[in-house]
Each structure stands twice: as structure tokens, then as C-alpha cells.
Write an enzyme that holds these catalytic residues in place. Structure first.
Site, PDB file in Angstrom:
ATOM      1  CG  ASN A 187       7.976  -5.285  -6.746  1.00  0.00           C
ATOM      2  OD1 ASN A 187       8.318  -5.393  -7.922  1.00  0.00           O
ATOM      3  ND2 ASN A 187       6.865  -5.830  -6.274  1.00  0.00           N
ATOM      4  CG  HIS A 232       8.629 -10.451  -8.669  1.00  0.00           C
ATOM      5  ND1 HIS A 232       9.103  -9.333  -9.302  1.00  0.00           N
ATOM      6  CD2 HIS A 232       7.564 -10.050  -7.924  1.00  0.00           C
ATOM      7  CE1 HIS A 232       8.357  -8.291  -8.946  1.00  0.00           C
ATOM      8  NE2 HIS A 232       7.420  -8.700  -8.113  1.00  0.00           N
ATOM      9  CB  CYS A 274       5.300  -7.884 -10.569  1.00  0.00           C
ATOM     10  SG  CYS A 274       5.031  -6.379  -9.639  1.00  0.00           S
TER      11      CYS A 274
HETATM   12  N1  ACO Z   1       5.393   0.476   8.411  1.00  0.00           N
HETATM   13  C1  ACO Z   1       4.857   0.068   9.578  1.00  0.00           C
HETATM   14  N2  ACO Z   1       3.751  -0.696   9.649  1.00  0.00           N
HETATM   15  C2  ACO Z   1       3.188  -1.075   8.477  1.00  0.00           C
HETATM   16  C3  ACO Z   1       3.699  -0.688   7.242  1.00  0.00           C
HETATM   17  C4  ACO Z   1       4.835   0.123   7.231  1.00  0.00           C
HETATM   18  N3  ACO Z   1       5.420   0.535   6.085  1.00  0.00           N
HETATM   19  N4  ACO Z   1       2.929  -1.221   6.269  1.00  0.00           N
HETATM   20  C5  ACO Z   1       1.967  -1.906   6.873  1.00  0.00           C
HETATM   21  N5  ACO Z   1       2.111  -1.805   8.220  1.00  0.00           N
HETATM   22  C6  ACO Z   1       1.285  -2.403   9.249  1.00  0.00           C
HETATM   23  C7  ACO Z   1      -0.134  -2.600   8.831  1.00  0.00           C
HETATM   24  O1  ACO Z   1      -0.886  -1.438   9.038  1.00  0.00           O
HETATM   25  C8  ACO Z   1      -0.568  -3.730   9.720  1.00  0.00           C
HETATM   26  O2  ACO Z   1      -0.887  -3.180  10.971  1.00  0.00           O
HETATM   27  P1  ACO Z   1      -2.147  -3.757  11.798  1.00  0.00           P
HETATM   28  O3  ACO Z   1      -1.836  -5.200  12.042  1.00  0.00           O
HETATM   29  O4  ACO Z   1      -2.144  -2.906  13.016  1.00  0.00           O
HETATM   30  O5  ACO Z   1      -3.325  -3.565  10.908  1.00  0.00           O
HETATM   31  C9  ACO Z   1       0.679  -4.524   9.860  1.00  0.00           C
HETATM   32  O6  ACO Z   1       1.779  -3.677   9.524  1.00  0.00           O
HETATM   33  C10 ACO Z   1       0.747  -5.690   8.934  1.00  0.00           C
HETATM   34  O7  ACO Z   1       1.694  -6.490   9.505  1.00  0.00           O
HETATM   35  P2  ACO Z   1       2.063  -7.833   8.835  1.00  0.00           P
HETATM   36  O8  ACO Z   1       0.843  -8.489   8.302  1.00  0.00           O
HETATM   37  O9  ACO Z   1       2.891  -8.624   9.765  1.00  0.00           O
HETATM   38  O10 ACO Z   1       2.922  -7.347   7.615  1.00  0.00           O
HETATM   39  P3  ACO Z   1       3.477  -8.323   6.587  1.00  0.00           P
HETATM   40  O11 ACO Z   1       4.523  -9.145   7.206  1.00  0.00           O
HETATM   41  O12 ACO Z   1       2.364  -9.010   5.853  1.00  0.00           O
HETATM   42  O13 ACO Z   1       4.219  -7.362   5.601  1.00  0.00           O
HETATM   43  C11 ACO Z   1       4.007  -6.606   3.400  1.00  0.00           C
HETATM   44  C12 ACO Z   1       3.450  -6.525   4.804  1.00  0.00           C
HETATM   45  C13 ACO Z   1       5.469  -6.219   3.422  1.00  0.00           C
HETATM   46  C14 ACO Z   1       3.227  -5.664   2.518  1.00  0.00           C
HETATM   47  C15 ACO Z   1       3.879  -8.063   2.898  1.00  0.00           C
HETATM   48  O14 ACO Z   1       2.576  -8.498   3.075  1.00  0.00           O
HETATM   49  C16 ACO Z   1       4.260  -8.228   1.451  1.00  0.00           C
HETATM   50  O15 ACO Z   1       5.396  -8.082   1.066  1.00  0.00           O
HETATM   51  N6  ACO Z   1       3.263  -8.598   0.612  1.00  0.00           N
HETATM   52  C17 ACO Z   1       3.534  -8.811  -0.808  1.00  0.00           C
HETATM   53  C18 ACO Z   1       3.572  -7.498  -1.497  1.00  0.00           C
HETATM   54  C19 ACO Z   1       3.993  -7.638  -2.923  1.00  0.00           C
HETATM   55  O16 ACO Z   1       4.876  -8.405  -3.222  1.00  0.00           O
HETATM   56  N7  ACO Z   1       3.371  -6.856  -3.772  1.00  0.00           N
HETATM   57  C20 ACO Z   1       3.765  -6.748  -5.134  1.00  0.00           C
HETATM   58  C21 ACO Z   1       3.410  -7.954  -5.954  1.00  0.00           C
HETATM   59  S1  ACO Z   1       4.011  -7.815  -7.531  1.00  0.00           S
HETATM   60  C22 ACO Z   1       3.063  -6.721  -8.486  1.00  0.00           C
HETATM   61  O17 ACO Z   1       2.383  -7.137  -9.388  1.00  0.00           O
HETATM   62  C23 ACO Z   1       3.169  -5.259  -8.251  1.00  0.00           C
END
Ligand code: ACO
Length: 327
Positions: A283, A253, A113
Site C-alpha cells: 500500500n 486503491h 490513502c
Molecule cells: N502476521 C501474523 N498475524 C498477524 C499479523 C501478521 N503480520 N497481523 C495481524 N495478525 C494477527 C492479529 O494479531 C490477529 O490475531 P488474534 O486474532 O489472535 O488477535 C489476527 O492476525 C487478525 O486476523 P484477521 O482478522 O483474520 O486478519 P485480517 O484478515 O483482518 O487481516 C489485515 C488483517 C491484513 C490488516 C486486514 O484487516 C486489512 O487489510 N485491513 C485493511 C488495512 C488497510 O487497508 N489499511 C490502509 C487503509 S488506507 C490508508 O489510509 C493508509
């Protein structure tokens, strides 16, 4: 000193819009969860006839037209992508051919990214040294073909798109003032695609094991993104003698609106000076910062003389920041 100025910007997103409601019909999630946790409402998805280079070429054509240039003027094409047309050859080669940029060298930059700031920085070097006068830098991705549509934790996050800049020399002191690139390979396992490379070449086993799809530790990536985006932004400002309050526009980003808000808070840049389009595109990886820059420019939010701060972060980890005095 000759600097590289951004003489034209262009963008292309596929027309097909995939809403959160449609995603929620496929995997175990809800529209509310996606909006609350990410800020994303919809994303654009390439149709099956489109490859990454097609998106890139459409963006490049618009950027060249806006710069008043033609493909034959281009001397170098740098494509930031981590989901190119094929493993071999480079996507930049397809772009060069489809565009008809007969004089141009062409290369891909793989920085996940962070491909936007990486490709912009590399392109700028060729202008600054005087080697070339017209360089096309592009970010282009089709992550809808890299995510596992059975994995709710990743498939909701990404979208497809491309955006481009045309770089030309500036001698009035404006343009790309500085760009810093960083990496830290210790945490590669927090965001990676295990299969399809030399370590796990594609086989029935890798496909059955779904090794060709993106895997992510979202919580760790979130924390690292906030820290690195903020640190690199503050560092480039300080190095160049600017304070955060002098930033006219911050273009980070676009991965998650909560990451963007946390970084803006750490910098002390108010949200009305921050470009946010993650709600409509998700993203788009290497395209993300370029796409947001193009949108800001189209809306008249970037004016001559403005100090524009760009920052990107991605898997690897790779990240970087660039400072532009808009010409
Ligand atoms: N719908 C419902 N529940 C979900 C979903 C979904 N789509 N995805 C995950 N969950 C659940 C998980 O299973 C987990 O459940 P559990 O606690 O029972 O195990 C829970 O939600 C996780 O909750 P949170 O930790 O509160 O979620 P968070 O606020 O961390 O959000 C997210 C998750 C959106 C993925 C966040 O961590 C994030 O944005 N991380 C960065 C991702 C990113 O930017 N990636 C790309 C980087 S750039 C690149 O190089 C590609």
C-alpha cells in the site's frame, strides 16, 4: 466544455525491495500469512538519503517528458501526501524547487490513502475553469517511516513510491469526466497517528509512547474500504450514465488484494479488467492509484477511448472516485 485530460504519467519507486521473508525475520509473522491475508509479496523502501519529494520529482520528470513538456510549462503542482518531507513547509514546495518549475504554484493535499483521487480532482478543476493549461498532480509517500516496525499488524502492509500525472485541456469531450470526493471523520480512531501535531506535540513522552507511529483497526478499515470504494464507484458510474460492464479498466486503491476482489465483485467488474499491483508495491497510500495507472499505461492496458474508473480510500475516512475517458 473544457475537460482535463491526462497527457502524461510517470512513476518512481526506490530500488530497494523488501520481501516478506525479510519482514518475517524482523517481526512475528510469516510469508504465508502476509500473502494469504493481503496478497502482498514485496514492497519498495526508500533509502535513508531519499525524502518524499525526491520520489515525487523523479515521477514528475517522467510524466512531463512523456507529455512532451518541461518544468517551466507547469503552472500548478498538487502533491497528495500524508508523509511529506517535513511538517512545514509543504512537500510541493520542495518539488517545485527541485524540479525547477519556476512559474508554478504549489500545494499539498492531505487525504491519507485517498490523496490520489483528491489531488487529481483538485488539479482538474484548474484546467476545467481555464485558469491553468498545465497542472502536475502527484502522489508520493514514504510510509516505511510512518509505521512501527515492531507492529506486525501494520508494518507488513505499506511500501514507498510516487507517481504523477500531467493534466492539460481537452476540448473533444474526453479526459476526466467527473470526480467525487467524500469524507467521514467519525471513525478517525480506526486509522491515525496520534503524536507530532498540535494535540500531542512531539516530546520525550510522545516518542517514548510511540505516538508518532500509525495505529490501525484493520478489521474496521477493511470493511469500510470495501463499502466506500464500491458505493462511490457505483455512484459516479450511475451519475454519468454508465453501467459497470462499460468500464474498460478499474483502478482501485491498492491496500489488500482481498479488498480489491471484494469491490470488483460488488461492482460486477471481472478481475481481468482490474489493475492489481499490490503484490509488488504494498500500500503506497496517496501514490497507490497513480502508480497502478502508470503501470497499466506502460503495459498498454489503457487505450484511447477507454473508460477508466479510479477509486481510492484512506484514513479519516476520506475516499473518492473518478471517471476518465482516456484521450
Ligand atoms: N502476521 C501474523 N498475524 C498477524 C499479523 C501478521 N503480520 N497481523 C495481524 N495478525 C494477527 C492479529 O494479531 C490477529 O490475531 P488474534 O486474532 O489472535 O488477535 C489476527 O492476525 C487478525 O486476523 P484477521 O482478522 O483474520 O486478519 P485480517 O484478515 O483482518 O487481516 C489485515 C488483517 C491484513 C490488516 C486486514 O484487516 C486489512 O487489510 N485491513 C485493511 C488495512 C488497510 O487497508 N489499511 C490502509 C487503509 S488506507 C490508508 O489510509 C493508509
Amino acid at each position: 466544455m473544457t475537460r482535463a485530460r491526462i497527457a502524461g504519467v510517470g512513476a518512481y519507486v526506490p530500488p530497494r525491495v523488501l520481501t516478506n521473508a525479510e519482514v518475517a525475520a524482523r517481526v512475528d509473522t510469516t510469508e504465508e500469512w502476509i500473502v494469504q491475508r493481503t496478497g502482498i509479496r514485496e514492497r519498495h523502501i526508500a533509502d535513508e538519503t531519499e525524502a518524499t519529494s525526491d520520489l515525487a520529482v523523479a515521477a514528475a520528470r517522467q510524466a512531463l517528458a512523456r507529455a512532451g513538456l518541461v518544468p517551466e510549462d507547469v503552472e500548478l503542482i498538487v502533491v497528495g501526501t500524508s508523509r511529506g518531507d517535513m511538517p512545514f513547509p509543504s512537500t510541493a514546495n520542495f518539488v517545485q524547487h527541485k524540479l525547477g518549475a519556476r512559474r508554478a504554484g504549489a500545494m499539498d493535499v492531505f487525504a491519507a490513502c485517498a490523496g490520489s483521487v483528491y489531488s487529481l480532482s483538485i488539479g482538474a478543476q484548474y484546467i476545467e475553469t481555464g485558469k491553468y493549461r498545465t497542472v502536475l498532480t502527484i502522489g508520493a509517500e514514504i510510509y516505511s517511516r510512518l509505521v512501527d516496525w515492531n507492529d506486525r499488524a501494520t508494518c507488513v502492509l505499506f511500501g514507498d513510491g510516487a507517481a504523477a500525472t500531467v493534466l492539460r485541456p481537452a476540448t473533444d469531450g474526453s479526459g476526466i469526466l467527473d470526480a467525487d470526493l467524500y469524507s467521514d471523520g467519525r471513525h478517525w480512531e480506526w486509522l491515525y497517528v496520534p503524536g507530532g501535531g498540535s494535540k500531542h506535540p512531539t516530546s520525550h513522552e510522545t516518542v517514548d509512547g510511540r505516538l508518532h507511529y500509525l495505529r490501525m483497526r484493520g478489521d474496521e478499515v477493511f470493511k469500510a474500504a470495501v463499502r466506500m470504494l464500491a458505493e462511490s464507484s457505483l455512484a459516479i458510474l450511475e451519475k454519468n450514465g454508465y453501467a459497470p460492464e462499460q468500464v474498460d479498466l478499474f483502478i482501485p486503491h491498492q491496500a489488500n488484494v482481498r479488498i480489491i476482489e471484494a469491490v470488483a465483485k460488488r461492482l460486477g467488474v471481472p478481475m481481468d479488467r482490474v489493475v492489481v499491483d499490490v503484490d509488488r508495491y504494498g500500500n503506497t497510500a496517496s501514490a497507490s492509484v497513480y502508480l497502478a495507472l502508470e503501470e497499466a499505461w506502460s503495459q498498454g492496458r489503457v487505450r484511447p477511448g477507454d473508460l477508466v474508473l479510479l477509486a481510492s480510500f484512506g484514513g479519516g475516512f476520506t475516499w473518492g472516485a473518478a471517471l476518465v475517458q482516456w484521450s
